[in-house]
Scaffold this motif. Structure first.
Motif, PDB file in Angstrom:
ATOM      1  N   ASP A   1      -2.155   4.826  -4.616  1.00  0.00           N
ATOM      2  CA  ASP A   1      -2.046   3.327  -3.872  1.00  0.00           C
ATOM      3  C   ASP A   1      -1.260   3.343  -2.570  1.00  0.00           C
ATOM      4  OD1 ASP A   1      -3.042   1.365  -5.707  1.00  0.00           O
ATOM      5  OD2 ASP A   1      -1.287   1.862  -7.275  1.00  0.00           O
ATOM      6  N   ASP A   2      -0.331   4.474  -2.478  1.00  0.00           N
ATOM      7  CA  ASP A   2       0.466   4.522  -1.417  1.00  0.00           C
ATOM      8  C   ASP A   2      -0.478   4.538   0.154  1.00  0.00           C
ATOM      9  OD1 ASP A   2       2.800   4.665   0.465  1.00  0.00           O
ATOM     10  OD2 ASP A   2       2.441   7.046   0.609  1.00  0.00           O
ATOM     11  N   PHE A   3      -1.174   5.642  -0.025  1.00  0.00           N
ATOM     12  CA  PHE A   3      -2.160   5.965   0.978  1.00  0.00           C
ATOM     13  C   PHE A   3      -3.254   4.627   1.472  1.00  0.00           C
ATOM     14  CE2 PHE A   3      -6.004   7.498   3.015  1.00  0.00           C
ATOM     15  CZ  PHE A   3      -5.475   8.263   4.239  1.00  0.00           C
TER      16      PHE A   3
ATOM     17  N   ALA B   1      -6.913   1.494  -7.528  1.00  0.00           N
ATOM     18  CA  ALA B   1      -7.725  -0.045  -7.068  1.00  0.00           C
ATOM     19  C   ALA B   1      -7.374  -0.302  -5.936  1.00  0.00           C
ATOM     20  CB  ALA B   1      -7.082  -1.057  -8.357  1.00  0.00           C
ATOM     21  N   ALA B   2      -6.176   0.089  -5.109  1.00  0.00           N
ATOM     22  CA  ALA B   2      -6.202  -0.296  -3.610  1.00  0.00           C
ATOM     23  C   ALA B   2      -7.156   0.470  -2.777  1.00  0.00           C
ATOM     24  CB  ALA B   2      -4.752  -0.261  -3.453  1.00  0.00           C
ATOM     25  N   CYS B   3      -8.044   1.581  -3.391  1.00  0.00           N
ATOM     26  CA  CYS B   3      -8.853   2.281  -2.765  1.00  0.00           C
ATOM     27  C   CYS B   3     -10.109   1.485  -2.478  1.00  0.00           C
ATOM     28  CB  CYS B   3      -8.921   3.586  -2.926  1.00  0.00           C
ATOM     29  SG  CYS B   3      -7.495   4.748  -3.083  1.00  0.00           S
TER      30      CYS B   3
ATOM     31  N   GLN C   1      -5.268   0.037   4.401  1.00  0.00           N
ATOM     32  CA  GLN C   1      -5.595  -1.332   4.319  1.00  0.00           C
ATOM     33  C   GLN C   1      -4.709  -2.083   5.241  1.00  0.00           C
ATOM     34  OE1 GLN C   1      -5.644  -2.906   0.398  1.00  0.00           O
ATOM     35  NE2 GLN C   1      -6.712  -4.960   1.110  1.00  0.00           N
ATOM     36  N   THR C   2      -3.293  -2.005   5.241  1.00  0.00           N
ATOM     37  CA  THR C   2      -2.420  -2.697   6.070  1.00  0.00           C
ATOM     38  C   THR C   2      -2.753  -2.412   7.579  1.00  0.00           C
ATOM     39  OG1 THR C   2      -0.781  -2.675   4.471  1.00  0.00           O
ATOM     40  CG2 THR C   2      -0.124  -3.307   6.508  1.00  0.00           C
ATOM     41  N   ARG C   3      -2.981  -1.113   8.043  1.00  0.00           N
ATOM     42  CA  ARG C   3      -3.006  -0.638   9.229  1.00  0.00           C
ATOM     43  C   ARG C   3      -4.823  -1.455   9.671  1.00  0.00           C
ATOM     44  NH1 ARG C   3      -1.582  -1.265  13.753  1.00  0.00           N
ATOM     45  NH2 ARG C   3      -2.273   0.264  15.224  1.00  0.00           N
TER      46      ARG C   3
END
Length: 184
Positions: free
Chosen positions: A163-165, A33-35, A170-172
Motif C-alpha cells: 500500500d505504501d509504495f 489493492a492500491a496497486c 498514485q499521489t505523485r
C-alpha cells in the motif's frame, strides 16, 4: 536374463520419489489493492515514466503498444548483515579454506588460504524492480526487491507491491498529470 546395474536401480528408485508441486508459484504476499488504480487521461504512460525517473528508477524496457514499463534502481547496503555469513562457523566476513593431505610414500602436503571481508570494491546491494501495465483506464503496479550480499549471491527476494509504495505512486501520478491532459 540381463542384470540391471545397481546405479540404474538407484536412479529409478530416486525418480519415483520426486513430488509434483500442488500449485504454481505466485506472488506472496499478493499485491495491495492500491496497486490497481484508475488513470483516466491520455498521457498516462508518459506520466508514469516521468514519476519513475524522478524517483531515480532507470528504464529497463518499455512496450508502448502493450502499455508495459519495466524499471529498476539499485542502492548499496552499507552495514547489511548477511544472515548466512556465519553458517559454516568461519565468522562474519571471514572465509578460511585449508587442507592436509598424505600421499603414498613419504609425501605430506599442507595448504591454507584465507579471505577477510567482501570482494574487492563490492558492497551488498539492493535491487528494486517495478513493472507498470498501463491500459486505457487503469494502471497496475508490480514491485519486487532483491538483496545481494558482498559476494554477489542472492540472499533475499520478496514481492513489495504494498500500500505504501502504490499510494505514494498514485499521489505523485495525479500531481504530475499535465495540464493539457484531458479526461477520457
Amino acid at each position: 536374463m540381463k542384470s540391471i546395474p545397481i546405479s540404474l536401480t538407484c536412479l529409478l528408485a530416486l525418480a519415483g520419489c520426486q513430488v509434483i508441486p500442488d500449485r504454481l508459484p505466485q506472488a506472496e504476499p499478493a499485491p495491495a489493492a492500491a496497486c490497481y488504480f484508475p488513470a483516466n487521461h491520455e498521457r498516462a504512460l508518459e506520466t508514469s515514466v516521468e514519476v519513475l525517473t524522478e524517483w531515480g528508477f532507470i528504464l529497463n524496457s518499455t512496450d508502448t503498444a502493450l502499455g508495459l514499463i519495466s524499471a529498476s534502481r539499485e542502492r548499496a547496503l552499507h552495514g547489511y548483515y548477511d544472515p548466512y555469513d556465519d553458517a559454516y562457523g568461519y565468522g562474519r566476513g571471514m572465509r578460511v579454506f585449508g587442507g592436509l593431505g598424505i600421499g603414498r610414500g613419504s609425501g605430506v602436503g599442507f595448504g591454507i588460504g584465507s579471505s577477510f571481508g567482501g570482494g574487492v570494491g563490492q558492497q551488498p546491494l539492493e535491487v528494486e524492480r517495478v513493472s507498470l501495465l498501463v491500459d486505457d483506464t487503469h494502471i497496475r503496479i508490480s514491485r519486487d526487491i532483491r538483496r545481494f550480499d558482498h559476494w554477489g549471491d542472492l540472499r533475499e527476494s520478496y514481492s513489495a507491491s504494498n500500500d505504501d509504495f502504490c499510494q505514494r505512486f498514485q499521489t505523485r501520478f495525479t500531481q504530475t498529470v499535465p495540464a493539457t491532459g484531458r479526461p477520457l
